[in-house]
Design a protein around this motif. Structure first.
Motif, PDB file in Angstrom:
ATOM      1  N   THR A   5       0.800  -1.223   0.000  1.00 41.38           N
ATOM      2  CA  THR A   5       0.000   0.000   0.000  1.00 41.38           C
ATOM      3  C   THR A   5       0.834   1.275   0.000  1.00 41.38           C
ATOM      4  O   THR A   5       0.273   2.373  -0.042  1.00 41.38           O
ATOM      5  N   SER A   6       2.142   1.152   0.067  1.00 34.80           N
ATOM      6  CA  SER A   6       3.017   2.329   0.068  1.00 34.80           C
ATOM      7  C   SER A   6       4.439   1.893  -0.215  1.00 34.80           C
ATOM      8  O   SER A   6       4.752   0.699  -0.142  1.00 34.80           O
ATOM      9  N   PRO A   7       5.313   2.850  -0.526  1.00 32.87           N
ATOM     10  CA  PRO A   7       6.738   2.518  -0.590  1.00 32.87           C
ATOM     11  C   PRO A   7       7.239   2.104   0.795  1.00 32.87           C
ATOM     12  O   PRO A   7       6.645   2.449   1.815  1.00 32.87           O
ATOM     13  N   ARG A   8       8.339   1.359   0.814  1.00 33.09           N
ATOM     14  CA  ARG A   8       8.918   0.876   2.070  1.00 33.09           C
ATOM     15  C   ARG A   8      10.430   1.067   2.041  1.00 33.09           C
ATOM     16  O   ARG A   8      11.037   1.114   0.978  1.00 33.09           O
ATOM     17  N   GLY A   9      11.028   1.115   3.216  1.00 31.76           N
ATOM     18  CA  GLY A   9      12.476   1.198   3.318  1.00 31.76           C
ATOM     19  C   GLY A   9      12.913   2.252   4.312  1.00 31.76           C
ATOM     20  O   GLY A   9      12.153   3.169   4.655  1.00 31.76           O
ATOM     21  N   GLU A  10      14.145   2.144   4.777  1.00 33.89           N
ATOM     22  CA  GLU A  10      14.645   3.045   5.806  1.00 33.89           C
ATOM     23  C   GLU A  10      14.707   4.493   5.337  1.00 33.89           C
ATOM     24  O   GLU A  10      14.573   5.421   6.145  1.00 33.89           O
ATOM     25  N   ASP A  11      14.937   4.712   4.048  1.00 30.57           N
ATOM     26  CA  ASP A  11      15.060   6.082   3.553  1.00 30.57           C
ATOM     27  C   ASP A  11      13.739   6.648   3.031  1.00 30.57           C
ATOM     28  O   ASP A  11      13.701   7.740   2.472  1.00 30.57           O
ATOM     29  N   VAL A  12      12.642   5.910   3.234  1.00 30.52           N
ATOM     30  CA  VAL A  12      11.319   6.368   2.807  1.00 30.52           C
ATOM     31  C   VAL A  12      10.681   7.179   3.937  1.00 30.52           C
ATOM     32  O   VAL A  12      10.650   6.735   5.092  1.00 30.52           O
ATOM     33  N   ALA A  13      10.170   8.340   3.616  1.00 31.90           N
ATOM     34  CA  ALA A  13       9.560   9.209   4.624  1.00 31.90           C
ATOM     35  C   ALA A  13       8.392   8.516   5.307  1.00 31.90           C
ATOM     36  O   ALA A  13       7.679   7.712   4.706  1.00 31.90           O
ATOM     37  N   ASP A  14       8.191   8.848   6.579  1.00 31.72           N
ATOM     38  CA  ASP A  14       7.095   8.272   7.352  1.00 31.72           C
ATOM     39  C   ASP A  14       6.554   9.353   8.287  1.00 31.72           C
ATOM     40  O   ASP A  14       7.091  10.452   8.365  1.00 31.72           O
TER      41      ASP A  14
ATOM     42  N   LEU B  57       0.126  16.453  -1.456  1.00 35.35           N
ATOM     43  CA  LEU B  57      -0.136  17.308  -2.618  1.00 35.35           C
ATOM     44  C   LEU B  57      -0.085  18.807  -2.307  1.00 35.35           C
ATOM     45  O   LEU B  57      -0.063  19.625  -3.238  1.00 35.35           O
ATOM     46  N   GLY B  58      -0.098  19.162  -1.025  1.00 33.01           N
ATOM     47  CA  GLY B  58      -0.061  20.571  -0.664  1.00 33.01           C
ATOM     48  C   GLY B  58      -1.454  21.145  -0.456  1.00 33.01           C
ATOM     49  O   GLY B  58      -2.461  20.455  -0.593  1.00 33.01           O
ATOM     50  N   PRO B  59      -1.541  22.428  -0.151  1.00 27.53           N
ATOM     51  CA  PRO B  59      -2.816  23.027   0.247  1.00 27.53           C
ATOM     52  C   PRO B  59      -3.770  23.362  -0.891  1.00 27.53           C
ATOM     53  O   PRO B  59      -4.945  23.652  -0.635  1.00 27.53           O
ATOM     54  N   ASP B  60      -3.316  23.334  -2.128  1.00 31.94           N
ATOM     55  CA  ASP B  60      -4.168  23.708  -3.256  1.00 31.94           C
ATOM     56  C   ASP B  60      -5.198  22.619  -3.527  1.00 31.94           C
ATOM     57  O   ASP B  60      -4.873  21.564  -4.086  1.00 31.94           O
ATOM     58  N   ARG B  61      -6.439  22.863  -3.173  1.00 34.90           N
ATOM     59  CA  ARG B  61      -7.473  21.846  -3.318  1.00 34.90           C
ATOM     60  C   ARG B  61      -7.812  21.545  -4.778  1.00 34.90           C
ATOM     61  O   ARG B  61      -8.407  20.498  -5.065  1.00 34.90           O
ATOM     62  N   GLU B  62      -7.457  22.420  -5.683  1.00 34.99           N
ATOM     63  CA  GLU B  62      -7.654  22.100  -7.102  1.00 34.99           C
ATOM     64  C   GLU B  62      -6.820  20.889  -7.495  1.00 34.99           C
ATOM     65  O   GLU B  62      -7.250  20.054  -8.298  1.00 34.99           O
ATOM     66  N   ALA B  63      -5.618  20.784  -6.936  1.00 35.36           N
ATOM     67  CA  ALA B  63      -4.749  19.638  -7.239  1.00 35.36           C
ATOM     68  C   ALA B  63      -5.318  18.347  -6.683  1.00 35.36           C
ATOM     69  O   ALA B  63      -5.039  17.257  -7.205  1.00 35.36           O
TER      70      ALA B  63
ATOM     71  N   ALA C  60       7.521  13.312  -2.089  1.00 35.03           N
ATOM     72  CA  ALA C  60       7.586  13.179  -3.545  1.00 35.03           C
ATOM     73  C   ALA C  60       8.678  12.224  -4.022  1.00 35.03           C
ATOM     74  O   ALA C  60       8.583  11.655  -5.108  1.00 35.03           O
ATOM     75  N   ALA C  61       9.706  12.033  -3.226  1.00 37.27           N
ATOM     76  CA  ALA C  61      10.822  11.178  -3.650  1.00 37.27           C
ATOM     77  C   ALA C  61      10.395   9.723  -3.851  1.00 37.27           C
ATOM     78  O   ALA C  61      10.950   9.031  -4.713  1.00 37.27           O
ATOM     79  N   HIS C  62       9.434   9.263  -3.071  1.00 39.99           N
ATOM     80  CA  HIS C  62       9.065   7.838  -3.133  1.00 39.99           C
ATOM     81  C   HIS C  62       7.570   7.579  -3.319  1.00 39.99           C
ATOM     82  O   HIS C  62       7.199   6.529  -3.863  1.00 39.99           O
TER      83      HIS C  62
ATOM     84  N   ASN D 106       0.398  10.273  -6.710  1.00 38.34           N
ATOM     85  CA  ASN D 106       1.784  10.689  -6.936  1.00 38.34           C
ATOM     86  C   ASN D 106       2.025  11.958  -6.137  1.00 38.34           C
ATOM     87  O   ASN D 106       1.520  13.027  -6.483  1.00 38.34           O
ATOM     88  N   ALA D 107       2.773  11.858  -5.043  1.00 35.74           N
ATOM     89  CA  ALA D 107       3.017  13.003  -4.180  1.00 35.74           C
ATOM     90  C   ALA D 107       3.859  14.049  -4.912  1.00 35.74           C
ATOM     91  O   ALA D 107       4.757  13.716  -5.690  1.00 35.74           O
ATOM     92  N   THR D 108       3.566  15.300  -4.636  1.00 30.33           N
ATOM     93  CA  THR D 108       4.308  16.408  -5.243  1.00 30.33           C
ATOM     94  C   THR D 108       5.051  17.240  -4.204  1.00 30.33           C
ATOM     95  O   THR D 108       5.814  18.126  -4.574  1.00 30.33           O
TER      96      THR D 108
END
Length: 295
Positions: free
Chosen positions: A81-90, A188-194, A112-114, A105-107
């Motif tokens: 259900t998500s990327p995994r690994g020590e260098d993946v943000a949590d 995705l950030g605060p822009d609800r259009e996105a 965004a890296a993973h 796709n996170a921006t």
């Protein structure tokens, strides 16, 4: 790609594979059920997307889906259900970070890296499956809760990619419920259009393909009114003239006991479309989750 599990199951094989994902930039596990017919010919594929806190294991151990996949000659593929690994943000809590990729796709950093699960599910994983297994390019997609959201969004955003789509207890309007608002603001950030690009209620308004939507929802789901709100998609689909069958199931909750009760009907629905009997229509057979955290 390395096979890390293999279990005999209903005349076929329940496998789990590990591979390096170029899209996600990490090592990923995914489950593949190969029914007995896969020994003789290439078969269509049903992709299953699980909910918050889950991995590829929840569906393959709790849903009882292999029996029906073997009956109908359908390969089942269940990613994490998500990327995994020590260098993946949590993040703290179950509803953001690992186990909570929300199939987008996170921006925004550090995500965004993973966190590019949409591209992984729609593009990279099917390419891998179709190149390495006895699979055709006939695809269907389904899922539960966060995964139901992911399945609906994938089908609505990519006309022609899937022959059919269904969901159990999906988060149909993530822009308007706490789970989605928290995840979308972070990823995705605060822009609800996105946010509209990953909201089924928004996407159904302009969908280029009227692929029928099949949804089962438990009437006693503890998240029904606060997080799921299927009536919002029902109204949006009606306004857009988009075919939707919403089946409310009295007494059922959000768990895999619910999924196990109706997964056979969903696989039959997808099999009808995958085996060339036209696009599955919403008028399927009438019928009758321990949750993974199950959200």
């Amino acid at each position: 790609m390395e096979r890390i599990e293999r279990r005999a199951c209903f005349g076929g094989w329940q496998d789990v594979y590990r591979h390096e994902s170029a899209v996600l930039g990490c090592t990923m596990d995914f489950a593949v059920y190969l029914p007995p017919q896969a020994q003789e010919r290439r078969l269509p594929v049903l992709y299953w997307l699980s909910g918050l806190t889950c991995t590829e294991q929840n569906f393959i151990t709790k849903a009882g889906a292999q029996r029906y996949a073997a009956e109908h000659g359908v390969i089942l593929v269940a990613p994490d259900t998500s990327p995994r690994g020590e260098d993946v943000a949590d993040a703290e809590g179950y509803d953001l970070g690992k186990g909570a990729g929300f199939y987008l796709n996170a921006t925004r950093q550090p995500w965004a890296a993973h966190y590019r699960m949409h591209d992984y599910v729609v593009d990279e994983l099917p390419a891998l499956v179709e190149a390495n297994f006895p699979a055709t390019d006939a695809r269907a997609i389904s899922g539960h809760s966060m995964g139901g959201h992911g399945a609906l969004v994938a089908a609505l955003r990519h006309p022609g990619r899937y022959r059919s789509v269904s969901a159990f207890s999906p988060i149909v309007a993530p822009s308007r419920v706490p789970w989605g608002e928290k995840a979308f603001a972070a990823y995705l950030g605060p822009d609800r259009e996105a946010w509209k690009a990953y909201d089924a209620c928004e996407l159904v308004k302009t969908a280029q393909e009227k692929l029928p939507l099949l949804i089962d929802q438990g009437g006693d789901d503890e998240f029904l009114d606060g997080q799921l709100r299927p009536q919002l998609l029902q109204a949006a689909a009606a306004a857009a003239g988009h075919p939707l069958q919403l089946r409310m199931r009295p007494g059922y909750d959000h768990s895999y006991y619910f999924i196990a009760s109706f997964i056979g009907e969903h696989i039959a629905h997808h099999a009808a479309a995958l085996h060339g009997q036209a696009k599955a229509h919403a008028g399927v057979a009438h019928g009758h989750g321990e949750s993974c955290g199950g959200h």
